[in-house]
Write an enzyme that holds these catalytic residues in place. Structure first.
Site, PDB file in Angstrom:
ATOM      1  N   GLU A 281      66.186  -2.956  59.147  1.00 37.62           N
ATOM      2  CA  GLU A 281      65.808  -1.844  60.022  1.00 37.62           C
ATOM      3  C   GLU A 281      64.791  -2.303  61.073  1.00 37.62           C
ATOM      4  O   GLU A 281      64.834  -1.891  62.228  1.00 37.62           O
ATOM      5  CB  GLU A 281      65.226  -0.704  59.167  1.00 37.62           C
ATOM      6  CG  GLU A 281      65.205   0.631  59.867  1.00 37.62           C
ATOM      7  CD  GLU A 281      64.850   1.762  58.896  1.00 37.62           C
ATOM      8  OE1 GLU A 281      65.773   2.385  58.376  1.00 37.62           O
ATOM      9  OE2 GLU A 281      63.652   1.984  58.654  1.00 37.62           O
ATOM     10  N   GLU A 284      66.563  -4.049  63.718  1.00 41.31           N
ATOM     11  CA  GLU A 284      67.250  -3.063  64.555  1.00 41.31           C
ATOM     12  C   GLU A 284      66.259  -2.424  65.541  1.00 41.31           C
ATOM     13  O   GLU A 284      66.563  -2.260  66.725  1.00 41.31           O
ATOM     14  CB  GLU A 284      67.856  -1.989  63.639  1.00 41.31           C
ATOM     15  CG  GLU A 284      68.817  -1.052  64.327  1.00 41.31           C
ATOM     16  CD  GLU A 284      69.349   0.027  63.375  1.00 41.31           C
ATOM     17  OE1 GLU A 284      69.020   0.003  62.174  1.00 41.31           O
ATOM     18  OE2 GLU A 284      70.080   0.898  63.863  1.00 41.31           O
ATOM     19  N   CYS A 301      66.575   6.307  55.132  1.00 38.47           N
ATOM     20  CA  CYS A 301      66.697   6.061  53.689  1.00 38.47           C
ATOM     21  C   CYS A 301      66.610   7.323  52.834  1.00 38.47           C
ATOM     22  O   CYS A 301      66.766   7.250  51.629  1.00 38.47           O
ATOM     23  CB  CYS A 301      65.701   5.017  53.210  1.00 38.47           C
ATOM     24  SG  CYS A 301      64.124   5.142  53.953  1.00 38.47           S
ATOM     25  N   SER A 321      68.776   4.962  62.243  1.00 40.13           N
ATOM     26  CA  SER A 321      69.032   3.555  61.943  1.00 40.13           C
ATOM     27  C   SER A 321      70.344   3.472  61.184  1.00 40.13           C
ATOM     28  O   SER A 321      70.634   4.310  60.324  1.00 40.13           O
ATOM     29  CB  SER A 321      67.898   3.008  61.069  1.00 40.13           C
ATOM     30  OG  SER A 321      68.315   1.811  60.439  1.00 40.13           O
ATOM     31  N   LYS A 360      70.371  11.509  45.990  1.00 42.20           N
ATOM     32  CA  LYS A 360      70.967  10.174  45.805  1.00 42.20           C
ATOM     33  C   LYS A 360      72.313  10.280  45.092  1.00 42.20           C
ATOM     34  O   LYS A 360      73.160   9.402  45.218  1.00 42.20           O
ATOM     35  CB  LYS A 360      70.020   9.270  45.023  1.00 42.20           C
ATOM     36  CG  LYS A 360      68.783   8.876  45.794  1.00 42.20           C
ATOM     37  CD  LYS A 360      69.048   7.731  46.756  1.00 42.20           C
ATOM     38  CE  LYS A 360      67.880   7.549  47.703  1.00 42.20           C
ATOM     39  NZ  LYS A 360      68.225   6.694  48.844  1.00 42.20           N
ATOM     40  N   GLU A 363      74.544  10.937  47.844  1.00 40.75           N
ATOM     41  CA  GLU A 363      74.649   9.741  48.689  1.00 40.75           C
ATOM     42  C   GLU A 363      75.654   8.738  48.114  1.00 40.75           C
ATOM     43  O   GLU A 363      76.489   8.198  48.839  1.00 40.75           O
ATOM     44  CB  GLU A 363      73.276   9.068  48.820  1.00 40.75           C
ATOM     45  CG  GLU A 363      73.275   7.861  49.748  1.00 40.75           C
ATOM     46  CD  GLU A 363      71.913   7.169  49.806  1.00 40.75           C
ATOM     47  OE1 GLU A 363      71.384   6.773  48.751  1.00 40.75           O
ATOM     48  OE2 GLU A 363      71.374   7.014  50.909  1.00 40.75           O
ATOM     49  N   GLU A 368      81.482   7.423  53.221  1.00 35.14           N
ATOM     50  CA  GLU A 368      81.051   6.242  53.984  1.00 35.14           C
ATOM     51  C   GLU A 368      80.360   5.212  53.091  1.00 35.14           C
ATOM     52  O   GLU A 368      80.181   4.063  53.487  1.00 35.14           O
ATOM     53  CB  GLU A 368      80.052   6.644  55.094  1.00 35.14           C
ATOM     54  CG  GLU A 368      80.551   7.674  56.093  1.00 35.14           C
ATOM     55  CD  GLU A 368      80.425   9.104  55.598  1.00 35.14           C
ATOM     56  OE1 GLU A 368      79.738   9.341  54.583  1.00 35.14           O
ATOM     57  OE2 GLU A 368      81.048   9.996  56.222  1.00 35.14           O
ATOM     58  N   CYS A 501      59.139  10.452  48.427  1.00 34.65           N
ATOM     59  CA  CYS A 501      59.889  10.386  47.154  1.00 34.65           C
ATOM     60  C   CYS A 501      59.024  10.718  45.934  1.00 34.65           C
ATOM     61  O   CYS A 501      59.556  11.095  44.894  1.00 34.65           O
ATOM     62  CB  CYS A 501      60.489   9.005  46.974  1.00 34.65           C
ATOM     63  SG  CYS A 501      61.533   8.536  48.345  1.00 34.65           S
TER      64      CYS A 501
END
Ligand code: SF4
Ligand code: SF4
Ligand code: SF4
Ligand code: FES
Length: 569
Positions: A281, A284, A301, A321, A360, A363, A368, A501
């Protein structure tokens, strides 16, 4: 201001509720619909008290104190009324609650049960209401059991006040009132971000995560499978809580030992891929900054944040990102690199994540990203498995992570708190952009529990404006300001949950502000005590580039470590 509580005089600040005043006098009033930090709803009436001069009992959470007020918190009349209210609530709480308590997933954190015991309800004299509402299994992250709902409205307020997502609403009137979604759709079919803040605030078993425990046991018991586990940064400062340890106790070594005892073949650290995320990242960001790419760059994230922006602000998707989250990067590296190292097909390698997060679970199932990770256990689910196995967690001797994905830095550790990803990224970006060693590596301006933090740093004579945001409600406000041109940044960190988190929807309940502060301090202690505190210095990450990935943002890195996003209606 002078008031009298149970015939004793107290000096209290102006403009506070009776409930808060009584708390200051070290007396506890039972509450169900009240949530600290949110506007009172005054629905359950469990918090009633006697106030001299008032004909009826008053809800202490919704009424402010006044000069000379005389309050009785636990008179015989008050205690009797509270017991009756509780009996009414329990009677409306599903026809087979007594049986359900044995199997209810929230049995050990059920406020309803705890309060009933505390206020002396030993039997229910009111006939139970025969109600059955179907359980909603449509979401990858959250199960809703409306039969157990006591209509306290806490989920409604968590979803609207904290997250601004507004998934739940009241429907019907009087005794027929229920909490439901738009058009009574399943949670998997509405704009829910899977953040789990409704679960954290639900006092009963009406909302809980989708359990992956059985699937994990099956994988562990399958001799054909190699089962590896990764542990997220915020789990190690909260896992001790279900075992009676103080919030913020760092139990990394005990957690590793417990995971080995449970039967995992290798115990690895998500912090390893948090370092990898920073390298990808950070590269990037540097590329966009130097070459004039889309700025500000948004971190990617937090899967609750990703789903929020996909539903609500698709015009901002190019700012995200493309780096996968540390959980997904770990799964990808395990399946594409580690399985080869072991000489086994990737189908035989099962990746389990221990996460502080309910999103998560969504996710890992996103089209994807599907295939990187096989199961996600929340911190709470891991605690359940440890208890189920009879492991004496508190007294376990510390053990270390396995190589090669156990070598990590302090920069990765702070991913667990709001501001941590930004701070870690700045530590790396500064050194890469300037070619100089960063001497003062603590970016304190981005730390703490404030919902929005802003700072400006200078790199190579250029000012870089950054912002750090936690909760989706705060994210919405900031995105609106950006849309209106009121603010401009180069880099913004977004986290869906309060404090990041550490306050994730899969963490032990309760996650009060006091608890969050202790978890946060523990995370920074881990960083301070780390030998390495910058992600790009992680030798295991360097080796992964040498052996497999080539260089940051290489073709293969793009293929397995990056993703894309879609606008969702
Ligand atoms: S929500 Fe509480 S009272 Fe209801 S079944 Fe679960 S443990 Fe029992
Ligand atoms: S998971 Fe989050 S977004 Fe979904 S209903 Fe609960 S609080 Fe709202
Ligand atoms: S689902 Fe839980 S938080 Fe929401 S109203 Fe029902 S009991 Fe209260
Ligand atoms: S806690 Fe005050 S009315 Fe429910």
């Amino acid at each position: 201001m002078k008031i009298y509580i149970n015939n004793r005089e107290y000096d209290m600040p102006q403009d506070i509720s009776i409930l808060d005043a009584v708390k200051k006098a070290n007396i506890k009033i039972p509450t169900l619909c009240y949530v600290e930090g949110m506007d009172p709803y005054g629905g359950c009436r469990l918090c009633v008290v006697e106030v001299e001069g008032s004909r009826t009992l008053v809800p202490s959470c919704a009424v402010k104190i006044s000069e000379g007020m005389k309050i009785k918190t636990h008179s015989e009349k008050v205690r009797k009324v509270r017991r009756t209210i509780m009996q009414l609530i329990v009677a409306s709480h599903g026809i087979s609650c007594e049986l359900n308590c044995l199997t209810c997933p929230k049995a050990t954190s059920c406020e309803l049960k705890t309060i009933a015991e505390e206020i002396g309800v030993t039997k229910i004299n009111i006939p139970p209401v025969e109600k059955y509402l179907p359980t909603d299994f449509s979401s990858y992250s959250i199960v809703r059991e409306p039969t157990k709902c006591i209509v306290c409205g806490r989920c409604i307020r968590a979803c609207s006040n904290i997250q601004s997502v507004n998934i739940f609403t009241f429907a019907n009137r009087g005794p027929n009132t229920i909490v439901t979604t738009f058009m009574n759709e399943g949670m998997g079919n509405v704009d829910c971000t899977n953040c789990g803040q409704c679960v954290m605030n639900c006092p009963t078993g009406a909302l809980h995560e989708v359990y992956h425990i059985d699937g994990v046991w099956n994988a562990i018991n399958d001799p054909e499978k190699v089962v590896v586990v990764q542990t997220a940064p915020a789990v190690r400062v909260a896992l001790g809580e279900p075992f009676g340890m103080e919030p913020g106790t760092i139990s990394t070594g005990k957690m590793v030992a417990a995971l080995r005892l449970l039967g995992f073949d290798k115990v690895f650290d998500t912090n390893f891929t948090a370092d990898l995320t920073i390298v990808e990242e950070g590269t990037e960001f540097i590329h966009r900054f130097k070459e004039g790419g889309k700025l500000p760059l948004f971190t990617s994230c937090s899967p609750g944040w990703i789903k929020f922006i996909e539903h609500n602000y698709p015009e901002f998707l190019p700012h995200l990102s493309s780096a996968k989250s540390p959980q997904q990067m770990f799964g990808a590296v395990a399946k594409h690199y580690y399985a080869k190292k072991l000489g086994i097909p990737k189908e035989k390698l099962i990746v389990v994540s221990i996460m502080p997060c309910t999103a998560k679970k969504y996710e890992m199932n996103r089209p994807e990203l599907a295939g990187d990770v096989d199961f996600v256990l929340t911190t709470r689910e891991l605690a359940k498995m440890i208890k189920e196995s009879g492991i004496d967690f508190k007294n376990l001797p510390d053990e270390k992570y396995d190589d090669p994905f156990g070598i990590t830095t302090g920069a990765a550790a702070i991913f667990g708190v709001s501001g941590g990803v930004m701070e870690a990224a700045l530590r790396t970006a500064y050194e890469i952009l300037t070619g100089k060693e960063l001497e003062k590596i603590d970016f304190v301006a981005v730390r703490g529990l404030n919902k929005v933090k802003e700072a400006e740093i200078e790199i190579n004579g250029k000012k870089i404006r950054i912002a750090v945001v936690n909760t989706l409600g705060a994210a919405r406000k900031l995105l609106e300001k950006m849309k209106n041109g009121e603010v401009e940044y180069h880099f913004v960190e977004f986290m869906a949950c309060p404090g990041g988190c550490i306050g994730g929807g899969g963490q032990p309940i309760p996650s009060t502000e006091e608890v969050l502060i202790k978890r946060m301090e523990a995370i920074y202690d881990i960083d301070y005590d780390s030998k390495l505190r910058k992600s790009h210095e992680n030798p295991a990450v360097k080796k992964l580039y040498e052996e497999f990935l080539g260089e940051p943002n290489s073709e293969i890195a793009h293929h397995i470590l990056h993703t894309h996003y879609v606008a969702r209606s």
